[in-house]
Design a protein around this motif. Structure first.
Motif, PDB file in Angstrom:
ATOM      1  N   ARG A  68     -24.741  -2.544 -38.505  1.00 26.01           N
ATOM      2  CA  ARG A  68     -24.347  -2.522 -39.919  1.00 26.01           C
ATOM      3  C   ARG A  68     -23.188  -1.573 -40.178  1.00 26.01           C
ATOM      4  NH1 ARG A  68     -29.782  -3.622 -41.158  1.00 26.01           N
ATOM      5  NH2 ARG A  68     -30.433  -1.460 -41.064  1.00 26.01           N
ATOM      6  N   GLY A  69     -23.071  -0.539 -39.373  1.00 25.14           N
ATOM      7  CA  GLY A  69     -22.018   0.455 -39.563  1.00 25.14           C
ATOM      8  C   GLY A  69     -20.701   0.122 -38.888  1.00 25.14           C
ATOM      9  N   LEU A  70     -20.606  -1.019 -38.225  1.00 29.52           N
ATOM     10  CA  LEU A  70     -19.392  -1.381 -37.502  1.00 29.52           C
ATOM     11  C   LEU A  70     -18.553  -2.390 -38.286  1.00 29.52           C
ATOM     12  CD1 LEU A  70     -20.863  -1.821 -33.905  1.00 29.52           C
ATOM     13  CD2 LEU A  70     -19.664   0.163 -34.836  1.00 29.52           C
ATOM     14  N   ASP A  71     -17.288  -2.060 -38.499  1.00 27.12           N
ATOM     15  CA  ASP A  71     -16.395  -2.952 -39.235  1.00 27.12           C
ATOM     16  C   ASP A  71     -16.160  -4.272 -38.515  1.00 27.12           C
ATOM     17  OD1 ASP A  71     -16.084  -1.125 -41.280  1.00 27.12           O
ATOM     18  OD2 ASP A  71     -14.268  -0.243 -40.421  1.00 27.12           O
ATOM     19  N   LEU A  72     -16.229  -4.281 -37.193  1.00 29.42           N
ATOM     20  CA  LEU A  72     -15.952  -5.497 -36.442  1.00 29.42           C
ATOM     21  C   LEU A  72     -17.090  -6.518 -36.517  1.00 29.42           C
ATOM     22  CD1 LEU A  72     -17.527  -5.391 -33.373  1.00 29.42           C
ATOM     23  CD2 LEU A  72     -15.994  -3.454 -33.251  1.00 29.42           C
TER      24      LEU A  72
END
Length: 87
Positions: free
Chosen positions: A63-67
């Motif tokens: 959830r914390g990854l932009d990709l």
């Protein structure tokens, strides 16, 4: 309810079963980076059922990854709550 099963190849699956939470962060990030390089739209992370700590960590980390566009738990035929499907 409208989810369709995915059919990943062996290169599109990361199996983290048996590892501890403190061992998976780098492996997961490396796997996702490689998936981007290989232009994969969807991958599957296998974390197993166990106590649920690994599943919780993986899903929060994703959830914390932009990709990462989106995730969902696996369907029954994909492994259910023992896997996370990642776009």
């Amino acid at each position: 309810p409208d989810a369709k099963p995915v059919s990943p190849s062996i290169d599109d699956v990361l199996d983290l079963r048996g590892l501890r939470v403190d061992e998976v962060g780098g492996k997961l990030d490396h796997f996702l980076a490689e998936a981007l390089v290989r232009d994969r739209d969807v991958v599957v992370v296998v974390h197993g059922h166990g106590s649920g700590a690994l599943r919780k960590y993986v899903r929060e980390h994703l959830r914390g990854l932009d990709l990462v566009e989106r995730t969902r738990p696996g369907l029954a035929q994909e492994g259910g709550e023992g896997v996370t499907v990642v776009w």
